[in-house]
Design a protein around this motif. Structure first.
Motif, PDB file in Angstrom:
ATOM      1  N   GLN A   3       0.960  -0.827  -0.117  1.00  0.00           N
ATOM      2  CA  GLN A   3      -0.185   0.044   0.374  1.00  0.00           C
ATOM      3  C   GLN A   3       0.569   1.409  -0.083  1.00  0.00           C
ATOM      4  N   LEU A   5       0.322   5.520  -0.020  1.00  0.00           N
ATOM      5  CA  LEU A   5      -0.295   6.430  -0.627  1.00  0.00           C
ATOM      6  C   LEU A   5      -0.005   8.013  -0.497  1.00  0.00           C
ATOM      7  N   TYR A  21     -11.875   9.255   2.298  1.00  0.00           N
ATOM      8  CA  TYR A  21      -9.900   9.512   2.462  1.00  0.00           C
ATOM      9  C   TYR A  21      -9.267   9.984   1.092  1.00  0.00           C
ATOM     10  N   SER A  22     -10.588  10.096  -0.109  1.00  0.00           N
ATOM     11  CA  SER A  22      -9.126  10.365  -0.745  1.00  0.00           C
ATOM     12  C   SER A  22      -9.776  11.506  -1.232  1.00  0.00           C
ATOM     13  N   TRP A  25      -5.931  12.205   0.227  1.00  0.00           N
ATOM     14  CA  TRP A  25      -4.986  11.163   0.508  1.00  0.00           C
ATOM     15  C   TRP A  25      -4.933  10.744  -0.844  1.00  0.00           C
ATOM     16  N   ASP A  27      -4.447   6.957  -3.028  1.00  0.00           N
ATOM     17  CA  ASP A  27      -4.006   5.905  -3.443  1.00  0.00           C
ATOM     18  C   ASP A  27      -3.208   5.234  -4.697  1.00  0.00           C
ATOM     19  N   SER A  29      -1.293   2.862  -4.867  1.00  0.00           N
ATOM     20  CA  SER A  29      -1.361   1.356  -3.904  1.00  0.00           C
ATOM     21  C   SER A  29      -1.717   0.707  -6.091  1.00  0.00           C
ATOM     22  N   GLY A  34      -5.371   0.686  -0.990  1.00  0.00           N
ATOM     23  CA  GLY A  34      -4.761   1.702   0.354  1.00  0.00           C
ATOM     24  C   GLY A  34      -5.956   2.304   0.805  1.00  0.00           C
ATOM     25  N   TYR A  35      -6.142   2.498   0.366  1.00  0.00           N
ATOM     26  CA  TYR A  35      -7.914   3.140   1.429  1.00  0.00           C
ATOM     27  C   TYR A  35      -8.480   2.803   2.776  1.00  0.00           C
TER      28      TYR A  35
END
Length: 134
Positions: A3, A5, A21-22, A25, A27, A29, A34-35
């Motif tokens: 993962q 991020l 989380y997007s 962050w 992702d 991965s 990853g989230y």
């Protein structure tokens, strides 16, 4: 690949729980997984009781590397790493997250950066002004 991020956003990528989380962050991965892993890390950081925190956080984060990263940012006068300009990475099969810094264009900019920059120094301090881990 594990993962990977990237912390992107001031005001969100400071290990606070987020509904999405997007928004803070990216992702990166290989499998796009990853989230959920990040959400589990954030939950561990924010919900572990104080009495257990040192033991538990050391089981999921390379604490020495995180402390070194934060200390170097302060020593370099680099104020710009509170909630972005770094990646977190967890290798396949490893329980530990690592920090990977990037973008040091603000190094040596603030000669008198306080030692506690990016840390919570007051109960009323707005969450976006510090990193939950520091």
């Amino acid at each position: 690949m594990g993962q990977l991020l990237e912390a992107e956003g001031p005001g969100g990528a400071n290990f606070q729980p987020l509904p999405d989380y997007s928004t803070a962050w990216d992702d990166q991965s290989e499998n796009g997984d990853g989230y959920p892993a990040l959400a589990a890390l954030v939950q561990t950081i924010n919900e572990t009781p104080d009495a257990d925190f040192a033991r538990v956080i050391a089981s999921v984060l390379n604490v020495d590397a995180w402390i070194d990263y934060h200390a170097v940012c302060v020593l370099l006068g680099d104020w710009d790493h509170l909630a972005h300009n770094y990646h977190v990475y967890r290798a396949p099969g490893s329980p530990l997250w690592e920090v990977i810094p990037k973008d040091f264009d603000q190094a040596f900019v603030v000669a008198d950066l306080p030692l506690l920059h990016g840390t919570k120094t007051s109960p009323r301090q707005p969450l976006a002004t510090y990193n939950v881990l520091t």
